[in-house]
Design a protein around this motif. Structure first.
Motif, PDB file in Angstrom:
ATOM      1  N   GLN A  33      28.200   8.913 -15.346  1.00 54.09           N
ATOM      2  CA  GLN A  33      27.188   9.957 -15.199  1.00 54.09           C
ATOM      3  C   GLN A  33      27.776  11.356 -15.352  1.00 54.09           C
ATOM      4  O   GLN A  33      28.958  11.596 -15.071  1.00 54.09           O
ATOM      5  CB  GLN A  33      26.499   9.834 -13.834  1.00 54.09           C
ATOM      6  CG  GLN A  33      25.728   8.534 -13.657  1.00 54.09           C
ATOM      7  CD  GLN A  33      24.969   8.475 -12.341  1.00 54.09           C
ATOM      8  OE1 GLN A  33      25.279   9.209 -11.399  1.00 54.09           O
ATOM      9  NE2 GLN A  33      23.969   7.604 -12.270  1.00 54.09           N
ATOM     10  N   SER A  61      21.108   7.198 -21.112  1.00 48.74           N
ATOM     11  CA  SER A  61      19.928   6.910 -20.294  1.00 48.74           C
ATOM     12  C   SER A  61      18.658   7.548 -20.832  1.00 48.74           C
ATOM     13  O   SER A  61      17.567   7.296 -20.321  1.00 48.74           O
ATOM     14  CB  SER A  61      20.168   7.369 -18.850  1.00 48.74           C
ATOM     15  OG  SER A  61      20.534   8.739 -18.808  1.00 48.74           O
ATOM     16  N   GLY A  98      20.976  15.607 -15.127  1.00 52.84           N
ATOM     17  CA  GLY A  98      21.717  14.361 -15.001  1.00 52.84           C
ATOM     18  C   GLY A  98      21.404  13.343 -16.081  1.00 52.84           C
ATOM     19  O   GLY A  98      20.238  13.114 -16.415  1.00 52.84           O
ATOM     20  N   ALA A 114      23.269   9.437 -17.857  1.00 55.95           N
ATOM     21  CA  ALA A 114      24.328   8.435 -17.868  1.00 55.95           C
ATOM     22  C   ALA A 114      24.550   8.031 -19.314  1.00 55.95           C
ATOM     23  O   ALA A 114      23.593   7.891 -20.084  1.00 55.95           O
ATOM     24  CB  ALA A 114      23.944   7.233 -17.019  1.00 55.95           C
TER      25      ALA A 114
END
Length: 283
Positions: A65, A85, A105, A107
């Motif tokens: 991440q 992601s 954020g 990943a």
């Protein structure tokens, strides 16, 4: 260099960088990263990471991440799979630049699916000028012919004129920082000139280790160390930089541009093609 120059240059020699050999990954760190820490090399303007990574066939970085960083890859050789992601999945190849604005954020994983060939790329991180951005993904491609004996702007501030917010588009990849990155492939005896803008306070030159892996130690064997330093570039008729070397360039913000005080000239003084990156930024 001219006494009128607005530029102060501090070399960052190849062998002084952080280094790790994990077997599946050989990597050099221009700035503090992972287990390598040096308070003298923690940041430069918005730049936080320049890693020169070689990933062996059939290996890679598992899903991990990131947040509040601008992260991009400059592919030098081989193939690298990017999966994230946000639903992006693609194979990056030479000439590709993949930009991830991690924002709140994401990943992602980066994997060399090729069973035979090493993947070689530079991973670069910058600090965004705004926190809490929505994650975004961009991909750009610049051929060797486009970069031959000229400086090509391949990354530029997102709000700049001519910079597209589309996932795939022509022109530079957008970055949410006061930073531009140029790429060039210089033929032997060729040179390029570039005048830094009036708002630029820092620059960084990196001579890519394109001719092959060079170990960090003076005692390295002939299989992992060039005796001739590989491709050689000269900055403003002064310092010469071997492959893997870099240069921190400070700019006197009060200096005028009229007399060439902000001009950078980069010349290939070796016998091989030299591929390098030039970063231009404001604090």
């Amino acid at each position: 260099m001219s006494t009128k120059t607005a530029l102060k240059v501090i070399p960052r020699k190849h062998a002084t960088r952080g280094h790790a050999n994990h077997g599946w990954l050989k990597t050099f760190h221009t700035f503090s990263f992972a287990s390598y820490f040096d308070p003298n090399f923690d940041k430069w303007g918005p730049l936080r990471v320049i890693n020169e990574d070689r990933v062996e066939a059939g290996t890679g970085f598992g899903t991990h991440q990131h947040r509040e960083f601008e992260i991009w890859s400059y592919i030098v050789d081989g193939e690298l799979e990017h999966k994230d992601s946000m639903g992006n999945l693609e194979i990056m190849k030479r000439g590709d630049i993949q930009m991830t604005s991690a924002g709140t954020g994401i990943a992602h994983s980066e994997y060399n699916r090729n069973a035979e060939k090493q993947a070689y790329f530079l991973q670069i991180w910058g600090l965004p000028n705004t926190r809490g951005l929505s994650p975004k993904y961009y991909n750009r491609h610049f051929s060797d012919d486009e970069k031959r004996d000229r400086l090509v702007k391949v990354v530029a501030p997102a709000e700049s004129e001519g910079v597209s917010d589309e996932r795939n588009a022509e022109g530079p990849a957008p970055v949410h920082a006061a930073l531009s990155m140029y790429a060039s492939i210089l033929s032997p005896k060729s040179s390029v000139k570039h005048t830094l803008s009036s708002t630029t306070t820092k620059a960084y030159l990196h001579n890519i280790m394109r001719s092959g892996y060079r170990g960090p130690n003076a005692t390295a064997t002939a299989t992992d160390k060039f005796e001739d330093g590989g491709a050689l570039v000269q900055l403003n008729n002064g310092l010469i930089f071997e492959e893997g070397d870099g240069a921190f360039i400070s700019v006197d913000a009060s200096a005028a541009q009229a007399d060439g005080a902000r001009e950078i000239e980069i010349k290939n003084v070796g016998e091989r093609d030299a591929e390098f990156l030039l970063f231009e930024m404001s604090d």
